[in-house]
Write a protein that holds these residues in place. Structure first.
Motif, PDB file in Angstrom:
ATOM      1  N   SER A 141       0.816  -1.220   0.000  1.00 33.95           N
ATOM      2  CA  SER A 141       0.000   0.000   0.000  1.00 33.95           C
ATOM      3  C   SER A 141       0.847   1.267   0.000  1.00 33.95           C
ATOM      4  O   SER A 141       0.388   2.333  -0.413  1.00 33.95           O
ATOM      5  CB  SER A 141      -0.928   0.021   1.220  1.00 33.95           C
ATOM      6  OG  SER A 141      -1.776  -1.097   1.243  1.00 33.95           O
ATOM      7  N   LEU A 142       2.094   1.160   0.466  1.00 31.63           N
ATOM      8  CA  LEU A 142       2.962   2.337   0.554  1.00 31.63           C
ATOM      9  C   LEU A 142       3.641   2.675  -0.761  1.00 31.63           C
ATOM     10  O   LEU A 142       4.204   3.764  -0.908  1.00 31.63           O
ATOM     11  CB  LEU A 142       4.044   2.116   1.625  1.00 31.63           C
ATOM     12  CG  LEU A 142       3.566   2.023   3.071  1.00 31.63           C
ATOM     13  CD1 LEU A 142       4.699   1.588   3.977  1.00 31.63           C
ATOM     14  CD2 LEU A 142       3.013   3.362   3.533  1.00 31.63           C
ATOM     15  N   LEU A 143       3.624   1.752  -1.722  1.00 26.19           N
ATOM     16  CA  LEU A 143       4.430   1.930  -2.935  1.00 26.19           C
ATOM     17  C   LEU A 143       4.104   3.204  -3.715  1.00 26.19           C
ATOM     18  O   LEU A 143       5.025   3.973  -4.031  1.00 26.19           O
ATOM     19  CB  LEU A 143       4.309   0.702  -3.837  1.00 26.19           C
ATOM     20  CG  LEU A 143       5.150   0.754  -5.118  1.00 26.19           C
ATOM     21  CD1 LEU A 143       6.636   0.763  -4.777  1.00 26.19           C
ATOM     22  CD2 LEU A 143       4.826  -0.417  -6.021  1.00 26.19           C
ATOM     23  N   PRO A 144       2.833   3.494  -4.062  1.00 30.18           N
ATOM     24  CA  PRO A 144       2.568   4.703  -4.868  1.00 30.18           C
ATOM     25  C   PRO A 144       3.062   5.981  -4.196  1.00 30.18           C
ATOM     26  O   PRO A 144       3.681   6.825  -4.845  1.00 30.18           O
ATOM     27  CB  PRO A 144       1.042   4.697  -5.026  1.00 30.18           C
ATOM     28  CG  PRO A 144       0.658   3.263  -4.870  1.00 30.18           C
ATOM     29  CD  PRO A 144       1.584   2.711  -3.848  1.00 30.18           C
ATOM     30  N   ALA A 145       2.782   6.122  -2.896  1.00 33.95           N
ATOM     31  CA  ALA A 145       3.211   7.339  -2.202  1.00 33.95           C
ATOM     32  C   ALA A 145       4.736   7.396  -2.082  1.00 33.95           C
ATOM     33  O   ALA A 145       5.343   8.463  -2.230  1.00 33.95           O
ATOM     34  CB  ALA A 145       2.573   7.403  -0.817  1.00 33.95           C
ATOM     35  N   LEU A 146       5.366   6.245  -1.828  1.00 35.51           N
ATOM     36  CA  LEU A 146       6.825   6.214  -1.677  1.00 35.51           C
ATOM     37  C   LEU A 146       7.509   6.542  -3.005  1.00 35.51           C
ATOM     38  O   LEU A 146       8.459   7.350  -3.038  1.00 35.51           O
ATOM     39  CB  LEU A 146       7.262   4.842  -1.175  1.00 35.51           C
ATOM     40  CG  LEU A 146       8.734   4.697  -0.763  1.00 35.51           C
ATOM     41  CD1 LEU A 146       9.056   5.623   0.401  1.00 35.51           C
ATOM     42  CD2 LEU A 146       9.033   3.252  -0.384  1.00 35.51           C
ATOM     43  N   VAL A 147       7.042   5.947  -4.096  1.00 38.07           N
ATOM     44  CA  VAL A 147       7.628   6.240  -5.409  1.00 38.07           C
ATOM     45  C   VAL A 147       7.395   7.699  -5.783  1.00 38.07           C
ATOM     46  O   VAL A 147       8.281   8.358  -6.339  1.00 38.07           O
ATOM     47  CB  VAL A 147       7.044   5.304  -6.482  1.00 38.07           C
ATOM     48  CG1 VAL A 147       7.512   5.729  -7.874  1.00 38.07           C
ATOM     49  CG2 VAL A 147       7.458   3.863  -6.213  1.00 38.07           C
TER      50      VAL A 147
END
Length: 580
Positions: free
Chosen positions: A249-255
């Motif tokens: 779930s963190l991938l879009p915000a982290l990228v």
């Protein structure tokens, strides 16, 4: 001094308050008293310090190979009357760790160790950073007693004890409906994802990942998405090491956060993007080269860490023997000719070229470089980056360089016949040319250039030397044990049955890999008159190799074996770089 290292909270009880500052004792005297250096070595280091104003004596002694960073830190702690702790020997309780908010300890790279006599004992690298001590006192509501520990050990411990904090905080603060893609939902709009990426927990999570990587000496950070999770890897000493798993779930915000710091298009998710960023760590700037590519499981991120304090080394630290280093320095004084560094990707060619440029700068020549990309900014050097999309190639840049009055030209890589011909022409017409080539060994470079179309009689006139190199991992000095080398490997490398070798067993200091740090291992082909004659008449690879060995060239494999005989590396590493 050995007994001064603290390994438990009970040791701290005995030591805290017992020692006093010793203001009239210098660091060099402490090391001399502990018999870690001799009076002659101290005098030599002090003389070098005069030529390098502002450089710490301890750093000079480390660079000379006389002491380790830990020995310097222990001596400094003893001088200051502060206990020096070995964090891996401590068992830290959750109650103590909760005394200071996780974002404070990760921001300042400090670690709560225990509570004694109503004071919070905290491990720090710099006991003179009073602003950090005041922040700890304010947040813990307790008086603070500092002890010293290496920055890397503190960072590793923070990763162990606080690794889930940033992720948990980020998940709690995340709007899952905004970042979720697929499952029948439309992809979130760019401005909503950007808003998530700007939130403090996501910012702290990415900062923690990057600072951990810098502290562990990583050259690259890999953030790789899978179907149900995101894996984070660090490349340390050339090898990939798994670090942690994050929620998908963190991938879009982290990228998106990575795209923001790299000044990339946050809305573009279908095509690869490249970017650059810079962070400050411990008062030094560290450049980041960022690559993002879309995969079927999400966007994959690789961050290359370009730390000048690691990548820009003096020539003495490259690992060359005295003979080769002396010849190389003599060749660098010539006004024209070509010096080539060869090896596969990741063999340290750029580091060697930058070390040569750094030395050449002392004579204040006009230096031009063409690179793809420019890895380190160098003062006093005009650096140009090629742009293949605009047909601005190495060859095209070289043509312009020849009309720009250079003394020294550095070409990032000779890739084709045109670049090879122009580089050779530049070396023939009064310029010192440095470049790299992808060949397995030094002699292969000669035959490769001839195959590229450089006439043998011209090549023999311009080529001065070739350095074929690899990077080899060094045994961890804390956990070295005798290596049981199999008879098969002894036969393969022609080693004696009675010869003893060492390897790293794996410990906290080396992240249980057995290795810590790397050095260059190379073979140095110096173009002597005998070799010139063979190049002129188009001699075969074997003929040139035989002549080079007779002229004193030591094969790369033999140099690697010499390191293993000295206990600096393992036979396993020798086999990894063996080229003949």
């Amino acid at each position: 001094m050995k007994n001064y290292v603290v390994r438990s909270i009970d040791d701290l009880k005995l030591l805290l308050g017992r020692y006093r500052n010793l203001p009239d004792v210098y660091l060099g005297e402490m090391l001399l008293y502990s018999k870690l250096i001799t009076a002659e070595q101290l005098a030599d280091a002090l003389q070098r310090q005069k030529n390098k104003p502002g450089k710490h004596l301890g750093q000079i002694l480390i660079e000379m190979g006389l002491v380790t960073p830990e020995q310097v830190n222990i001596a400094l702690a003893q001088k200051l009357g502060i206990p020096y702790v070995r964090i891996q020997d401590f068992t830290l309780s959750a109650d103590v760790l909760s005394k200071v908010p996780p974002d404070v300890v990760t921001q300042h790279n400090v670690l709560p160790m225990g509570e004694l006599n109503g004071k919070l004992v905290v491990a720090v690298e710099n006991p003179f950073n009073y602003a950090v001590i005041e922040a700890l006192r304010f947040n813990s509501k307790l008086p603070v007693e500092v002890v010293m520990a290496p920055a890397q050990e503190i960072t590793v411990a923070l990763g162990r004890y606080y690794s889930k904090f940033e992720e948990t905080e980020a998940l709690e603060d995340l709007d899952i409906d905004v970042v979720t893609e697929g499952n029948g939902k439309e992809p979130a709009s760019a401005h909503l994802i950007e808003a998530q990426a700007q939130k403090k927990p996501i910012v702290r999570l990415l900062n923690a990942i990057m600072l951990q990587a810098v502290s562990r000496g990583a050259s690259d950070i890999n953030i790789r998405p899978e179907k149900d999770r995101v894996n984070v890897f660090y490349r340390v000493d050339g090898k990939m090491q798994f670090t942690r798993t994050l929620s998908k779930s963190l991938l879009p915000a982290l990228v998106s956060r990575v795209k923001i710091i790299g000044q990339m298009d946050i809305a573009e998710r279908r095509f690869p993007q490249d970017g650059h960023a810079r962070i400050n760590r411990g008062g030094r700037n560290i450049d980041l080269r960022i690559s993002i590519i879309p995969t079927v499981t999400g966007e994959s991120v690789v961050i290359r860490i370009l730390d000048k304090s690691v990548g820009l080394k003096p020539m003495e630290e490259l690992g060359f023997n005295e003979r080769d280093l002396g010849i190389l320095r003599q060749l660098m004084t010539r006004p024209q000719g070509m010096i080539l560094v060869t090896g596969p990707t990741g063999s340290g060619k750029s580091t060697t070229l930058y070390a040569l440029l750094n030395e050449l700068k002392r004579a204040n020549p006009h230096i031009l470089t063409v690179e793809d990309p420019v890895e380190y900014d160098m003062d006093g050097v005009e650096q140009v980056q090629i742009a293949l999309a605009k047909n601005y190639t190495f060859a095209e840049a070289l043509r312009h360089f020849l009309r720009h009055d250079p003394d020294v030209i550095m070409v990032g890589e000779i890739r084709d016949e045109e670049t090879a011909r122009i580089a050779n022409k530049a070396a023939l017409t009064g310029h010192l040319v440095l470049s790299t080539l992808h060949t397995n060994d030094a002699v292969s470079t000669v035959t490769r250039l001839v195959d590229m179309g450089v006439e043998p009689y011209l090549l023999s006139t311009t080529l001065m030397c070739v350095l074929a190199q690899r990077l080899i991992r060094l045994n961890c000095t804390r956990c070295r044990v005798e290596d049981q080398v199999s008879p098969v490997f002894r036969d393969m490398l022609r080693l004696g049955n009675d010869e003893k070798f060492q390897r790293g067993e794996g410990c906290y200091a080396c992240n249980y890999t057995g290795y810590k740090g790397r050095t260059t291992v190379c073979e140095f082909l110096y173009i002597t008159p005998r070799i010139t004659e063979r190049i002129n008449r188009g001699a075969s690879y074997q003929e040139i190799l035989d002549a080079a060995v007779k002229e004193g060239m030591v094969r790369l494999t033999d140099n690697a074996i010499a390191l293993a005989r000295a206990g600096k590396t393992s036979i396993e590493e020798v086999l990894a770089v063996k080229i003949d």
